[in-house]
Design a protein around this motif. Structure first.
Motif, PDB file in Angstrom:
ATOM      1  N   LEU A 119       0.807  -1.210   0.000  1.00  0.00           N
ATOM      2  CA  LEU A 119       0.000   0.000   0.000  1.00  0.00           C
ATOM      3  C   LEU A 119       0.842   1.263   0.000  1.00  0.00           C
ATOM      4  O   LEU A 119       0.341   2.346  -0.317  1.00  0.00           O
TER       5      LEU A 119
ATOM      6  N   LEU B 125      -9.061   3.432  -0.531  1.00  0.00           N
ATOM      7  CA  LEU B 125      -8.390   2.170  -0.829  1.00  0.00           C
ATOM      8  C   LEU B 125      -9.138   0.959  -0.279  1.00  0.00           C
ATOM      9  O   LEU B 125      -8.742  -0.176  -0.533  1.00  0.00           O
TER      10      LEU B 125
ATOM     11  N   VAL C 176      -1.286   4.185   5.983  1.00  0.00           N
ATOM     12  CA  VAL C 176      -0.332   4.213   4.861  1.00  0.00           C
ATOM     13  C   VAL C 176       0.647   5.367   5.011  1.00  0.00           C
ATOM     14  O   VAL C 176       1.851   5.226   4.789  1.00  0.00           O
TER      15      VAL C 176
END
Length: 398
Positions: free
Chosen positions: A5, A109, A361
């Protein structure tokens, strides 16, 4: 789940409006052909109704045209920002019955995680005594534009076969042959080591000639050897069947994922049982840890991720999975109330799951999605931390 990611980190720093779409990308057959043709226009209209700019909606419409010649099922994940397609990934083998369409302040995401939870790097090597075919691929095999590379490592073939018979020179030739085999294996091992260091794969699978694969295995670095397994098939021989390696890789991935999840849950349980342990449970405690870049692995429950983008009216951060969170333009990246922003610009609000994923992330944390019942205490969100927690915070243990 997913150290890969981090490739989205630069996108997650951008402000403005994002369009996120996960949709079926197949052409269909028979009666469904017409539905496939009108799908892009329907998604465009849905984006416009959700507040997307005309340029963004048109960019999405163009990107998600049906893919001819590609076997079903197949899906497409698209992120668009300022009229530009920033991410366009084709997901082989993924079925999407209803498109996921979202307009918001963050690229979401979550659909990619929910529908492609095996996007992890894998290194395979099919070896013989002359070299190897070394491949970097991903467990989720993208059909087009996928991050995949493959090339051959070709070694020396001088005096490659041992010389039969006797004579004073036999030992010298055999010694030379062994050295060539060893040097060829060394070159292959060096390439595998390079990929392990730069790509951090979950597994390394080595097939081929039994002697050659053993030579390669023993010359790998300690880190590469720890994740390497030999496949009992001469996968580089003429007429070799690639499905032998594919089947072995899929089995190894399943075993690796099961082990990793079990180990993660064991660590969470163990740390949660310690005073000031390295675990956090509940939205309040996890957000607090993310704000300090303290999270090593973020664990989202399937309950929290079950309905991305759902409307929400909850006022307690821990009382409803779809609670909105503040999205910030710089560190600490996420907050539940304005008093936690530390002066960072508020970009807007997003549902809990995509906001938490973004913060994870941006602070270099991994993300896992697991059943709520499996998470210690039945929490909807938890985290394994890099260092122990301090005093309790509101929402901890919920």
């Amino acid at each position: 789940m997913n150290s890969t990611l981090d490739r989205f980190s630069k996108l997650l720093e951008k402000d403005g409006t994002w369009c996120t779409v996960l949709a079926d990308a197949g052409t269909g057959t028979g009666d469904s052909l017409e539905a496939a043709d009108v799908r892009p226009g329907q998604i465009r209209d849905a984006l416009l109704a959700a507040g997307a700019a005309n340029a963004d909606a048109k960019a999405v419409e163009k990107a998600i045209q049906p893919m001819e010649g590609v076997p079903n099922p197949v899906a497409r994940f698209v992120l668009v920002h300022d009229g530009r397609v920033e991410v366009d990934e084709v997901l082989a083998g993924e079925r999407v019955d209803s498109p996921y369409v979202k307009v918001g302040v963050v690229p979401d995401l979550l659909p990619l995680l929910r529908h492609a939870d095996s996007d992890i790097p894998v290194v395979t090597a099919s070896v013989d005594r002359t070299g190897a075919d070394v491949k970097l691929a991903y467990a989720r095999r993208a059909i087009t534009g996928g991050p995949e590379s493959s090339h051959s490592v070709q070694g020396s073939t001088e005096n490659l076969k041992k010389v039969p018979g006797g004579g004073w020179s036999q030992g010298r030739f055999q010694h030379r042959t062994e050295e060539i085999w060893r040097k060829n294996a060394e070159d292959v091992a060096a390439e595998i080591d390079r990929l392990v260091q730069t790509e951090r794969p979950a597994i390394v699978a080595i097939g081929g000639d039994i002697r050659a694969r053993d030579l390669v295995l023993h010359q790998l670095s300690e880190n590469a050897r720890a994740i390497a397994t030999t496949v009992d098939s001469h996968t580089r021989a003429g007429g070799a069947h690639p499905e032998v390696m594919d089947a072995a890789v899929q089995k190894l991935l399943a075993e690796n994922q099961a082990y990793s999840q079990r180990r993660l849950l064991e660590q969470l349980e163990e740390e949660k049982g310690h005073n000031n342990g390295k675990a956090a449970t509940g939205i309040g405690a996890v957000v607090h840890a993310l704000q300090q870049a303290q999270v090593q692995t973020l664990v989202l429950s399937t309950e929290l991720t079950a309905d991305p983008g759902a409307g929400n009216t909850a006022t307690d951060p821990d009382s409803h999975p779809a609670k909105e969170m503040l999205v910030l333009g710089s560190s600490p990246w996420i907050a539940t109330v304005e008093e936690e922003t530390l002066g960072a610009q508020i970009l807007g609000k997003a549902a809990a799951a995509p906001a938490l994923i973004r913060a994870a992330v941006l602070t270099d944390a991994d993300v896992e999605i697991l059943p709520k019942a499996a998470i210690p205490g039945g929490a909807i969100v938890a985290a394994l931390l890099r260092w122990p927690v301090g005093p309790a915070v509101p929402g901890e243990g919920q």
